[in-house]
Write a protein that holds these residues in place. Structure first.
Motif, PDB file in Angstrom:
ATOM      1  N   SER A 114       0.755  -1.275   0.020  1.00  0.00           N
ATOM      2  CA  SER A 114      -0.141  -0.095   0.010  1.00  0.00           C
ATOM      3  C   SER A 114       0.747   1.067   0.092  1.00  0.00           C
ATOM      4  N   GLY A 115       0.348   2.160  -0.306  1.00  0.00           N
ATOM      5  CA  GLY A 115       1.121   3.400  -0.288  1.00  0.00           C
ATOM      6  C   GLY A 115       1.747   3.718  -1.678  1.00  0.00           C
ATOM      7  N   PRO A 116       2.441   5.056  -2.062  1.00  0.00           N
ATOM      8  CA  PRO A 116       2.868   5.475  -3.239  1.00  0.00           C
ATOM      9  C   PRO A 116       3.889   4.471  -3.797  1.00  0.00           C
ATOM     10  N   SER A 117       4.748   3.831  -2.934  1.00  0.00           N
ATOM     11  CA  SER A 117       5.804   2.768  -3.090  1.00  0.00           C
ATOM     12  C   SER A 117       5.351   1.617  -3.918  1.00  0.00           C
ATOM     13  N   GLY A 118       4.039   1.182  -3.676  1.00  0.00           N
ATOM     14  CA  GLY A 118       3.555   0.128  -3.881  1.00  0.00           C
ATOM     15  C   GLY A 118       4.109  -1.000  -4.146  1.00  0.00           C
ATOM     16  N   GLY A 119       4.379  -1.446  -5.302  1.00  0.00           N
ATOM     17  CA  GLY A 119       5.172  -3.051  -5.518  1.00  0.00           C
ATOM     18  C   GLY A 119       6.630  -2.860  -5.207  1.00  0.00           C
ATOM     19  N   ASP A 120       7.253  -1.673  -5.153  1.00  0.00           N
ATOM     20  CA  ASP A 120       8.679  -1.684  -4.988  1.00  0.00           C
ATOM     21  C   ASP A 120       9.019  -2.204  -3.305  1.00  0.00           C
ATOM     22  N   ASN A 121       7.867  -1.786  -2.501  1.00  0.00           N
ATOM     23  CA  ASN A 121       8.122  -2.395  -1.230  1.00  0.00           C
ATOM     24  C   ASN A 121       8.089  -3.798  -1.026  1.00  0.00           C
ATOM     25  N   ILE A 122       7.114  -4.511  -1.906  1.00  0.00           N
ATOM     26  CA  ILE A 122       7.183  -5.940  -1.902  1.00  0.00           C
ATOM     27  C   ILE A 122       8.664  -6.573  -2.608  1.00  0.00           C
ATOM     28  N   LYS A 123       9.099  -5.782  -3.607  1.00  0.00           N
ATOM     29  CA  LYS A 123      10.147  -6.282  -4.251  1.00  0.00           C
ATOM     30  C   LYS A 123      11.384  -6.330  -3.199  1.00  0.00           C
TER      31      LYS A 123
END
Length: 468
Positions: free
Chosen positions: A386-395
């Motif tokens: 969630s949030g503006p970083s989106g998938g980058d946080n998951i990666k």
């Protein structure tokens, strides 16, 4: 009195005869009804495909959509669950009434138009494709393995007569217009086509053509012959963390790209993830996908219950965060063999998803536990991704520390598992309940209103990337 009235009427009728005869000489006799009805390509009438970010409006407003079973998928229902849908469905291809729909027209390309050039764009219809097998069945149609019939120029030289398809194998998704209209799903079908024309990604099945006849809609996509992820998960029981990590990383990459394009998939599950011959996964079935602005939310209740996020079930409104929940459920199923929340009663299943705490398998690593906890947060604002970083946080999560994302998205990371594929036309990895079905032709009624699917036709550029 009566005699005088009759005489006057006869005189009036006699005076009308010459006028009537004149009118009749101008009438033309229509073609015999015994000849096959002609299906028309509507793009010439209604203009080019829409470029709007919002699905085209229709006279029907889509209702709240709930898929109660796991049969809404590109390649058909999972063998573990008996489809409970009451929607009747008959074979989808009517060659007698639709084989004539393959016209060629000249459409100016915008860049060439400025130079005074005209590019010939080949139009396609059902008669351009030979049906080989049924490979799936969804909520609104069937999917066939088809081969595009050769033309005078299929070498991909860009002159417009051919498109360099190589072996010419495709998956043809066929949907009946009357069923789509009856169920008020016109916007969903148009949105699926519009979204597919905008997406190019190494782990998303590509749309090559779309067209329509009077009775049906057609989507022509690359044929991915490794079967769907569920097929292999069902065979193996569970995946190792290494195998699940590879598939999840490719899915995260695809979904991150969708989100950056403002698209939410909303039906992520193993049945909607195909596997190619090399072992890479390919996301498919955008029948429930929607374009949602960053600050907007959708209030539709849609998806497959086992994978639906709590905010969808609670009708709180949802956005891209709902996809990350579904990926968490999908990952849990890959690592344990079943979703974390199950129940035969749909209402109780929904209650479990909303209220129950996820029980993590003890044999998983602490990094896997951490990722699952992050993805399966019931409060969307607290969910990983969630949030503006989106998938980058998951990666950047530690469970993915062995993944080189640049190499992954360049398809340079080799899968450890390759499906058993004997050739490009192999369908051994699709359930035999579909591949053994007869290719029966069946007519479909023509909807009385024809304005629902304007601008449906699409032909991919000659530079479209190949899946091979």
């Amino acid at each position: 009195m009566v005699s005088s009235s009759s005489s006057s009427s006869a005189s009036q009728n006699k005076s009308l005869h010459p006028l009537l005869a004149t009118k009749l000489t101008k009438l033309t006799i229509p073609p015999s009804s015994s000849s096959p009805p002609q299906d028309f390509e509507f793009n010439d009438v209604f203009g080019p495909p829409t470029t709007s970010n919002d699905p085209p409006s229709s006279s029907f407003s889509p209702p709240l959509l709930v898929i109660h079973n796991r049969s809404h998928s590109f390649v058909g229902p999972s063998p573990r669950f008996t489809p409970t849908s009451s929607l009747p469905f008959t074979p989808e291809f009517d060659s007698q009434s639709e084989d004539e729909n393959d016209a060629v027209s000249e459409t100016p390309n915008r860049k060439d138009e400025e130079l005074g050039k005209t590019e010939v764009v080949r139009k396609f219809g059902p008669s351009d494709f030979e049906m080989l097998r049924v490979v799936g069945k969804g909520a609104f149609g069937k999917v066939f393995q088809v081969r595009k019939k050769s033309t005078d120029d299929d070498d991909g030289d860009g002159d417009g007569d051919g498109d360099g398809d190589g072996d010419g194998l495709f998956a043809m998704k066929v949907m009946r217009k009357d069923t789509v209209i009856k169920k008020n799903h016109v916007d969903y079908m148009k949105a699926e086509r519009d979204i597919l024309t905008k997406i190019v990604h190494p782990f998303i099945v590509q749309l090559r053509y779309s067209f329509q006849t009077n009775t049906k809609l057609y989507l022509i996509m690359d044929f991915i012959n490794g079967g769907h992820l569920f097929f292999h998960l069902y065979r193996q029981g569970i995946f190792s963390e290494d195998q699940a990590r590879f598939y999840t990383a490719e899915i995260v990459s695809a979904v991150s790209h969708l989100h950056k394009c403002g698209i939410v998939h909303r039906d992520l599950k193993p049945e909607n993830v195909l596997m190619d011959a090399d072992g890479h996964v390919m996301l498919t079935d955008f029948g429930l996908a929607k374009e949602i602005d960053e600050d907007s939310r959708s209030n539709s209740m849609c998806g497959t219950t086992e994978y639906m996020a709590p905010e969808i079930l609670l009708s709180k409104g949802h956005n891209k965060d709902a996809d990350w929940w579904s990926i968490g459920i999908l990952l849990y199923e890959m690592l344990s063999g079943q979703p974390p929340f199950t129940h035969a009663n749909r209402k109780k299943l929904q209650e479990r998803i909303i209220k129950e705490k996820v029980k993590l398998p003890p044999y998983l690593t602490t990094e896997a536990h951490s990722l699952l906890k992050g993805l399966l947060q019931k409060e969307p604002s607290q969910r990983l991704g969630s949030g503006p970083s989106g998938g980058d946080n998951i990666k950047s999560h530690k469970w993915f520390r062995t993944i080189n994302w640049k190499k992954l998205e360049a398809r340079e990371l080799l899968p450890k598992f390759k499906p058993d594929v004997s050739g490009k036309d192999c369908t051994a990895n699709f359930d035999r309940c579909w591949t053994t079905m007869p290719l029966d032709d069946s007519p479909a009624p023509t909807p009385t209103a024809g304005e629902h699917f304007q601008g449906y036709t699409y032909v991919a550029p000659n530079t479209w990337p190949s899946s091979t």
